[in-house]
Design an enzyme around this catalytic site. Structure first.
Site, PDB file in Angstrom:
ATOM      1  N   ARG A 125      85.889 -40.996 -43.229  1.00 19.63           N
ATOM      2  CA  ARG A 125      86.159 -41.128 -44.664  1.00 19.63           C
ATOM      3  C   ARG A 125      86.740 -39.821 -45.173  1.00 19.63           C
ATOM      4  O   ARG A 125      86.754 -38.832 -44.449  1.00 19.63           O
ATOM      5  CB  ARG A 125      84.886 -41.510 -45.435  1.00 19.63           C
ATOM      6  CG  ARG A 125      83.807 -40.450 -45.394  1.00 19.63           C
ATOM      7  CD  ARG A 125      82.611 -40.859 -46.241  1.00 19.63           C
ATOM      8  NE  ARG A 125      81.549 -39.860 -46.126  1.00 19.63           N
ATOM      9  CZ  ARG A 125      80.360 -39.976 -46.700  1.00 19.63           C
ATOM     10  NH1 ARG A 125      80.047 -41.047 -47.416  1.00 19.63           N
ATOM     11  NH2 ARG A 125      79.458 -39.039 -46.565  1.00 19.63           N
ATOM     12  N   ASN A 163      84.436 -40.900 -54.472  1.00 15.42           N
ATOM     13  CA  ASN A 163      83.080 -40.469 -54.111  1.00 15.42           C
ATOM     14  C   ASN A 163      83.104 -39.017 -53.673  1.00 15.42           C
ATOM     15  O   ASN A 163      83.810 -38.665 -52.728  1.00 15.42           O
ATOM     16  CB  ASN A 163      82.546 -41.325 -52.949  1.00 15.42           C
ATOM     17  CG  ASN A 163      81.066 -41.115 -52.728  1.00 15.42           C
ATOM     18  OD1 ASN A 163      80.258 -41.532 -53.555  1.00 15.42           O
ATOM     19  ND2 ASN A 163      80.715 -40.456 -51.645  1.00 15.42           N
ATOM     20  N   GLU A 164      82.387 -38.196 -54.389  1.00 15.95           N
ATOM     21  CA  GLU A 164      82.219 -36.787 -54.015  1.00 15.95           C
ATOM     22  C   GLU A 164      83.553 -36.125 -53.633  1.00 15.95           C
ATOM     23  O   GLU A 164      83.782 -35.755 -52.476  1.00 15.95           O
ATOM     24  CB  GLU A 164      81.207 -36.643 -52.884  1.00 15.95           C
ATOM     25  CG  GLU A 164      79.803 -37.050 -53.287  1.00 15.95           C
ATOM     26  CD  GLU A 164      78.761 -36.794 -52.201  1.00 15.95           C
ATOM     27  OE1 GLU A 164      79.131 -36.672 -51.031  1.00 15.95           O
ATOM     28  OE2 GLU A 164      77.569 -36.733 -52.550  1.00 15.95           O
ATOM     29  N   GLU A 321      72.925 -40.121 -56.780  1.00 16.06           N
ATOM     30  CA  GLU A 321      72.394 -40.330 -55.430  1.00 16.06           C
ATOM     31  C   GLU A 321      71.284 -39.336 -55.146  1.00 16.06           C
ATOM     32  O   GLU A 321      71.420 -38.147 -55.457  1.00 16.06           O
ATOM     33  CB  GLU A 321      73.472 -40.077 -54.364  1.00 16.06           C
ATOM     34  CG  GLU A 321      74.612 -41.040 -54.313  1.00 16.06           C
ATOM     35  CD  GLU A 321      75.598 -40.660 -53.188  1.00 16.06           C
ATOM     36  OE1 GLU A 321      75.216 -39.933 -52.257  1.00 16.06           O
ATOM     37  OE2 GLU A 321      76.751 -41.094 -53.284  1.00 16.06           O
ATOM     38  N   TRP A 329      71.831 -36.456 -41.704  1.00 15.75           N
ATOM     39  CA  TRP A 329      72.892 -35.491 -41.387  1.00 15.75           C
ATOM     40  C   TRP A 329      72.410 -34.053 -41.313  1.00 15.75           C
ATOM     41  O   TRP A 329      73.222 -33.143 -41.219  1.00 15.75           O
ATOM     42  CB  TRP A 329      74.038 -35.626 -42.387  1.00 15.75           C
ATOM     43  CG  TRP A 329      73.622 -35.776 -43.816  1.00 15.75           C
ATOM     44  CD1 TRP A 329      73.481 -36.949 -44.500  1.00 15.75           C
ATOM     45  CD2 TRP A 329      73.273 -34.739 -44.743  1.00 15.75           C
ATOM     46  NE1 TRP A 329      73.068 -36.713 -45.799  1.00 15.75           N
ATOM     47  CE2 TRP A 329      72.938 -35.360 -45.966  1.00 15.75           C
ATOM     48  CE3 TRP A 329      73.207 -33.353 -44.676  1.00 15.75           C
ATOM     49  CZ2 TRP A 329      72.542 -34.642 -47.099  1.00 15.75           C
ATOM     50  CZ3 TRP A 329      72.812 -32.638 -45.795  1.00 15.75           C
ATOM     51  CH2 TRP A 329      72.489 -33.281 -46.988  1.00 15.75           C
TER      52      TRP A 329
HETATM   53  C1  GAL Z   1      76.454 -38.495 -49.926  1.00 15.70           C
HETATM   54  C2  GAL Z   1      77.529 -39.557 -49.978  1.00 15.70           C
HETATM   55  C3  GAL Z   1      76.987 -40.922 -49.598  1.00 15.70           C
HETATM   56  C4  GAL Z   1      76.168 -40.834 -48.345  1.00 15.70           C
HETATM   57  C5  GAL Z   1      75.082 -39.814 -48.553  1.00 15.70           C
HETATM   58  C6  GAL Z   1      74.166 -39.671 -47.372  1.00 15.70           C
HETATM   59  O1  GAL Z   1      76.984 -37.213 -49.860  1.00 15.70           O
HETATM   60  O2  GAL Z   1      78.077 -39.627 -51.256  1.00 15.70           O
HETATM   61  O3  GAL Z   1      78.064 -41.807 -49.419  1.00 15.70           O
HETATM   62  O4  GAL Z   1      76.985 -40.440 -47.299  1.00 15.70           O
HETATM   63  O5  GAL Z   1      75.661 -38.557 -48.793  1.00 15.70           O
HETATM   64  O6  GAL Z   1      73.155 -38.727 -47.629  1.00 15.70           O
END
Ligand code: GAL
Length: 696
Positions: A125, A163-164, A321, A329
């Site tokens: 992405r 997104n971000e 979020e 991650w």
């Molecule tokens: C954010 C992102 C989400 C998802 C999430 C996972 O940075 O906007 O799509 O990847 O992290 O923690």
């Protein structure tokens, strides 16, 4: 009235909050990952959990536009219809953070390129160049299609662009970006002569004779001109911002009355200047993830929330979020313990969020994030996480009264992305982490129970008793004048080392350090004296400020409990009107002032020339707060935050300790109805939200 309470306006419009009659609750919903039979169950479970808002479509470009110019909205029509029937509002995303495979194949020149010249691939992405004309056309087209189709849909309450921005790919170094960078520079400087002067291109013979000679700062044999790098960071933040405003303007035009946001990563994204961005969104929203292994990571959370509220100029904001449990991650993805997600959520609420959303509604079975937590885990509803999600939904619906109340902050921390970029460039007396310094100061405020806002160095400081300025390396003359006016009119300022050094072009201010801050701070700095790794210097009190500092002694045996030392950095400071509070007892600046205070106009300006041990920094900041009449309480590990409404004050108390806390707080518990007349007891790990009549 603190600056945080001022009404926010964005792009010249009053903030338009999504049409919701309670605190927003929900998360990213990815029905495209599931067979349609599951969707009805999703809506049923959302209702059970009290969800009222979901973000749909974030990464679904390839499904909505399966080949260039061919659209398939059938599935999205059905999903939005189901959500609407279930009474769940939609935060509809433009899917432009994940260009489809056909796009990258058809427009290979739109792929992002790194400083090393690597062209980044797809099957991931954020693979696009923000300056690519092909990306601009394609992203505008899909945004226009969505706005035309859903712009008036009754379920639609918010637009979520992309997104971000800037995540994964902070900047693109391709030839198209180089062209756009040159255009940006022409706009900024007007003439090559001005650019050559600003960038100091006489150094190493870097003078430019034509605009076309200017390139992006690709990997070079050694350090690239720092002023060029700084401008490239400004340009890259602006290039992403152009992508956002292009889509926003389409949505405003075709879907009038529906607010537009894009999710920030306020405290974790270095490369986007959110002060500039915050003016362009209708609603500020933020994503925050704990660094799971970090001790006291709830303080980092509080900092992110305070920064986000400050970007929103005190107006309500959305936590777009966070996670119910582990992410996938980090090196070790530690699960949240029982009650932790609730504390996290209510801490964001206490600090001004009027919506609590998660990544994500239902845990994915495939793809890169299949081990990321969700509101609905792989194991379904027979899980602790689900029970906590349902409980949180109930709590939030009982806390609706907090909406649109504003957070009371007595102190402010100066935060500036441009200085952040500049101070971390190469070639400095020592390597520097801007966030480490900001966090060190923030931690002391948090531990002292002082709620703070963040401010731009040129922003309005008038509502704050104390303003802290950790290492503002890049200080414009306007910022210096702003800080000076604040102190002259009675404010208390604390500035720390390596501030006031360069101007907006990373050129050292003429004369002695700290340049335009010298007369305000009443000191000059003759020399930077960074310390060796692990080296500590001891500090001694000059005996003029107490308690906590007057007795600071360089002799550890005199006061074994006190950490009267500093590390990393020292300076040869000379007084020019200020008085010494602490001096260096040893090390390369032995005998020189280390911490000073200067009366300036009706206020006080403190200067800290070294990296104080945490405990000592806490004592210095407490003394500065005492100067300003701002109460600081001892570190109890108990978070207390106030939101004020027209008729009531709401007090959130979060006990992060492993024992019951008792506080002299009164009011009615909004979650249980219990009235507390004299004292409040909060069991370990618990949260209480009390209502008091304003003024009581
Ligand atoms: C954010 C992102 C989400 C998802 C999430 C996972 O940075 O906007 O799509 O990847 O992290 O923690």
């Amino acid at each position: 009235m603190p600056a945080s309470a001022s009404a926010a306006t964005t792009a010249g419009n009053a903030v338009r909050w999504p049409r919701l009659d309670s605190i927003a609750y929900g998360g990213d919903y990815t029905p495209e990952q599931w067979p349609e039979e599951i969707w009805a169950e999703d809506v049923r479970l959302m209702r059970e959990a009290g969800v009222n808002l979901v973000t749909v479509g974030v990464f679904s470009w390839a499904l909505l536009e399966p080949s260039e110019g061919t659209f398939d909205f059938g599935w999205l029509d059905r999903v939005i219809g189901l959500l609407h029937d279930g009474g769940i509002q939609v935060d509809l995303a433009t899917p432009t953070a994940a260009p489809p495979a056909w796009f990258l194949r058809a427009y290979p020149q739109a792929r992002p390129v790194t400083a090393e010249g690597h062209v980044l691939g797809g099957a991931s992405r954020q693979s696009y160049c923000p300056s690519s004309p092909a990306y601009a056309r394609a992203s505008a087209r899909i945004a226009e299609q969505l706005a035309t189709r859903y712009g008036q849909h009754p379920a639609l309450t918010l637009w979520h662009v992309h997104n971000e921005y800037g995540c994964h790919v902070p900047a693109c170094y391709c030839d198209q970006s180089a062209r756009a960078f040159r255009d940006w520079l022409r706009e900024r400087y007007g003439s090559l002569g001005d650019l050559n002067a600003a960038w100091g291109t006489a150094f190493w013979g870097q003078r430019y004779g034509t605009w076309d000679e200017i390139d992006v700062p690709r990997r070079a044999p050694t350090t690239v001109n720092p002023a060029l790098r700084l401008d490239f960071m400004r340009f890259s933040s602006d290039a992403f911002l152009d992508c956002f405003t292009r889509e926003r303007d389409i949505l405003h035009r075709l879907s009038s009355g529906i607010p537009v946001t894009t999710n920030f990563m306020a405290s974790s994204c270095k490369n986007i200047d959110y002060w500039r961005w915050a003016r362009e969104v209708d609603v500020v929203s933020n994503d925050h993830y704990l660094v799971a292994e970090q001790a006291a990571n709830h303080i980092d959370l509080a900092m992110a929330a305070d920064l986000t509220r400050s970007l929103a100029a005190g107006a309500p904001w959305l936590l777009m979020e966070h996670s119910t449990g582990a992410v996938n991650w980090q090196r070790r993805n530690i699960a949240k313990r029982p009650g932790e997600m609730r504390r996290n959520s209510l801490a964001h609420l206490a600090r001004g969020a009027d919506g609590i959303l998660f990544y994500q509604w239902r845990a994915s079975r495939s793809g890169a994030e299949k081990f990321h937590s969700a509101m609905l885990p792989h194991g379904g509803t027979a899980s602790r996480i689900w029970r906590e999600v349902v409980q949180l939904g109930r709590d939030l619906s009982a806390l609706g009264e907090l909406r649109a109340s504003w957070v009371a902050a007595g102190a402010a921390l100066v935060w500036d992305w441009e200085s952040y970029w500049a101070v971390e460039l190469e070639g400095h007396p020592a390597e520097f982490s801007y966030k480490e310094r900001i966090s060190a100061f923030y931690r002391q405020l948090w531990r002292g129970g002082v709620t703070c806002d963040f401010v731009h160095p040129e922003g309005d400081l008038s509502g704050y008793r104390v303003v802290l300025v950790p290492s503002l390396y890049l200080t414009t003359p306007r910022a210096a004048a702003n800080l000076g006016e604040y102190v002259a009119s009675g404010g208390t300022l604390v500035v720390s080392y390596f501030s006031g050094i360069v101007d907006a072009s990373d050129t050292v201010h003429p004369g002695s350090y700290p340049g335009p801050l010298g007369s305000l701070l009443g000191v000059t700095v003759e020399e930077f004296l960074p310390l060796r790794a692990g080296e500590q210097v001891r500090l001694r009190s000059a005996g003029v400020v107490g308690p906590g500092l007057a007795d600071a002694s360089a002799d550890a045996s005199a006061d074994a409990s006190a950490d009267n030392w500093a590390d990393a950095w020292a300076e040869m400071v000379h007084l020019a009107g200020a008085e010494t509070i602490l001096s260096y007892a040893d090390g390369p600046a032995a005998g020189a002032p280390a911490v000073t205070r200067h009366s300036f106009g009706s206020g006080q300006a403190w200067y800290i020339s070294t990296r104080l041990a945490e405990d000592l920094l806490g004592r210095v900041l407490s003394a500065a707060c005492a100067d300003a009449g701002l109460a600081v309480r001892a570190d109890g590990g108990v978070e207390v935050v106030l939101r004020r409404g027209d008729d009531h004050t709401f007090i959130t108390v979060i006990n992060h300790q492993d024992r019951t806390a008792e506080l002299p707080v009164t009011g009615v518990d909004l979650l249980t109805g219990t009235r507390y007349g004299t004292r409040l007891e909060v069991p370990a790990g618990e949260v209480r939200v009390l209502r008091q009549d304003s003024g009581s």
